[in-house]
Design a protein around this motif. Structure first.
Motif, PDB file in Angstrom:
ATOM      1  N   SER A 133       5.284  14.763 -10.598  1.00 21.50           N
ATOM      2  CA  SER A 133       5.720  14.913 -11.989  1.00 21.50           C
ATOM      3  C   SER A 133       4.744  15.769 -12.780  1.00 21.50           C
ATOM      4  O   SER A 133       5.156  16.646 -13.553  1.00 21.50           O
ATOM      5  CB  SER A 133       5.851  13.528 -12.648  1.00 21.50           C
ATOM      6  OG  SER A 133       6.818  12.764 -11.977  1.00 21.50           O
ATOM      7  N   THR A 136       3.834   1.533  -1.156  1.00 18.73           N
ATOM      8  CA  THR A 136       4.466   1.647  -2.476  1.00 18.73           C
ATOM      9  C   THR A 136       3.509   2.262  -3.482  1.00 18.73           C
ATOM     10  O   THR A 136       3.893   3.162  -4.238  1.00 18.73           O
ATOM     11  CB  THR A 136       4.925   0.257  -2.969  1.00 18.73           C
ATOM     12  OG1 THR A 136       5.843  -0.278  -2.019  1.00 18.73           O
ATOM     13  CG2 THR A 136       5.588   0.349  -4.333  1.00 18.73           C
ATOM     14  N   ILE A 137       2.270   1.817  -3.468  1.00 18.95           N
ATOM     15  CA  ILE A 137       1.274   2.354  -4.403  1.00 18.95           C
ATOM     16  C   ILE A 137       1.043   3.834  -4.127  1.00 18.95           C
ATOM     17  O   ILE A 137       0.978   4.652  -5.059  1.00 18.95           O
ATOM     18  CB  ILE A 137      -0.039   1.552  -4.308  1.00 18.95           C
ATOM     19  CG1 ILE A 137       0.194   0.134  -4.858  1.00 18.95           C
ATOM     20  CG2 ILE A 137      -1.168   2.247  -5.053  1.00 18.95           C
ATOM     21  CD1 ILE A 137      -0.913  -0.845  -4.559  1.00 18.95           C
ATOM     22  N   LEU A 138       0.943   4.203  -2.850  1.00 24.62           N
ATOM     23  CA  LEU A 138       0.753   5.614  -2.508  1.00 24.62           C
ATOM     24  C   LEU A 138       1.967   6.451  -2.913  1.00 24.62           C
ATOM     25  O   LEU A 138       1.818   7.572  -3.400  1.00 24.62           O
ATOM     26  CB  LEU A 138       0.479   5.767  -1.015  1.00 24.62           C
ATOM     27  CG  LEU A 138      -0.876   5.238  -0.545  1.00 24.62           C
ATOM     28  CD1 LEU A 138      -0.964   5.285   0.978  1.00 24.62           C
ATOM     29  CD2 LEU A 138      -2.006   6.037  -1.177  1.00 24.62           C
ATOM     30  N   ALA A 144       3.702  10.478  -9.244  1.00 23.66           N
ATOM     31  CA  ALA A 144       2.985  10.860 -10.469  1.00 23.66           C
ATOM     32  C   ALA A 144       2.427  12.278 -10.325  1.00 23.66           C
ATOM     33  O   ALA A 144       2.518  13.088 -11.264  1.00 23.66           O
ATOM     34  CB  ALA A 144       1.869   9.864 -10.756  1.00 23.66           C
ATOM     35  N   ASP A 145       1.847  12.582  -9.156  1.00 25.78           N
ATOM     36  CA  ASP A 145       1.336  13.942  -8.906  1.00 25.78           C
ATOM     37  C   ASP A 145       2.457  14.972  -8.984  1.00 25.78           C
ATOM     38  O   ASP A 145       2.291  16.035  -9.590  1.00 25.78           O
ATOM     39  CB  ASP A 145       0.663  14.033  -7.534  1.00 25.78           C
ATOM     40  CG  ASP A 145      -0.720  13.422  -7.512  1.00 25.78           C
ATOM     41  OD1 ASP A 145      -1.339  13.283  -8.578  1.00 25.78           O
ATOM     42  OD2 ASP A 145      -1.182  13.088  -6.397  1.00 25.78           O
ATOM     43  N   SER A 173       0.836  -1.203   0.000  1.00 25.72           N
ATOM     44  CA  SER A 173       0.000   0.000   0.000  1.00 25.72           C
ATOM     45  C   SER A 173       0.871   1.252   0.000  1.00 25.72           C
ATOM     46  O   SER A 173       0.581   2.216  -0.713  1.00 25.72           O
ATOM     47  CB  SER A 173      -0.913   0.032   1.216  1.00 25.72           C
ATOM     48  OG  SER A 173      -1.841  -1.007   1.157  1.00 25.72           O
ATOM     49  N   LEU A 196       3.990   5.831  -5.391  1.00 27.02           N
ATOM     50  CA  LEU A 196       3.941   5.987  -6.854  1.00 27.02           C
ATOM     51  C   LEU A 196       2.914   7.047  -7.256  1.00 27.02           C
ATOM     52  O   LEU A 196       3.166   7.842  -8.164  1.00 27.02           O
ATOM     53  CB  LEU A 196       3.605   4.648  -7.517  1.00 27.02           C
ATOM     54  CG  LEU A 196       4.718   3.617  -7.512  1.00 27.02           C
ATOM     55  CD1 LEU A 196       4.200   2.269  -7.996  1.00 27.02           C
ATOM     56  CD2 LEU A 196       5.887   4.074  -8.381  1.00 27.02           C
ATOM     57  N   ALA A 197       1.777   7.057  -6.586  1.00 25.61           N
ATOM     58  CA  ALA A 197       0.750   8.073  -6.878  1.00 25.61           C
ATOM     59  C   ALA A 197       1.281   9.471  -6.560  1.00 25.61           C
ATOM     60  O   ALA A 197       1.084  10.410  -7.347  1.00 25.61           O
ATOM     61  CB  ALA A 197      -0.513   7.784  -6.075  1.00 25.61           C
ATOM     62  N   ASP A 198       1.968   9.605  -5.431  1.00 28.07           N
ATOM     63  CA  ASP A 198       2.556  10.902  -5.070  1.00 28.07           C
ATOM     64  C   ASP A 198       3.599  11.340  -6.089  1.00 28.07           C
ATOM     65  O   ASP A 198       3.679  12.521  -6.450  1.00 28.07           O
ATOM     66  CB  ASP A 198       3.194  10.836  -3.678  1.00 28.07           C
ATOM     67  CG  ASP A 198       2.173  10.735  -2.566  1.00 28.07           C
ATOM     68  OD1 ASP A 198       0.971  10.992  -2.815  1.00 28.07           O
ATOM     69  OD2 ASP A 198       2.579  10.386  -1.432  1.00 28.07           O
TER      70      ASP A 198
END
Length: 78
Positions: free
Chosen positions: A21, A10-12, A18-19, A8, A14-16
């Protein structure tokens, strides 16, 4: 604060990333700067994860060796 499972977290992360970037691009940063940020993040993660995986691999090898020794001892006594 509750600690999240690694998947979880790791997924968060990656989302952060992406935001971050997307915001960098919206702010007019160059693609090269965004790529540099992404590569720095990847390096930081690998620096943390690689030693942890190495330690887990070593633990598994030790457990396998102990199991094999135990099986060999059982075979000899049988």
């Amino acid at each position: 604060m509750m600690v999240e499972p690694k998947s979880s977290a790791t997924i968060l992360a990656l989302a952060d990333l992406a935001d971050l970037s997307a915001k960098q691009l919206e702010e007019g940063r160059s693609i090269e700067e965004v790529i540099e940020t992404l590569r720095s993040a990847a390096l930081a993660v690998r620096t943390v994860i690689a030693p942890e995986e190495d330690s887990l691999d070593a633990e598994m090898e030790t457990a396998d060796e102990e199991e094999n020794k135990s099986e060999e001892a059982s075979d000899i006594s049988a």
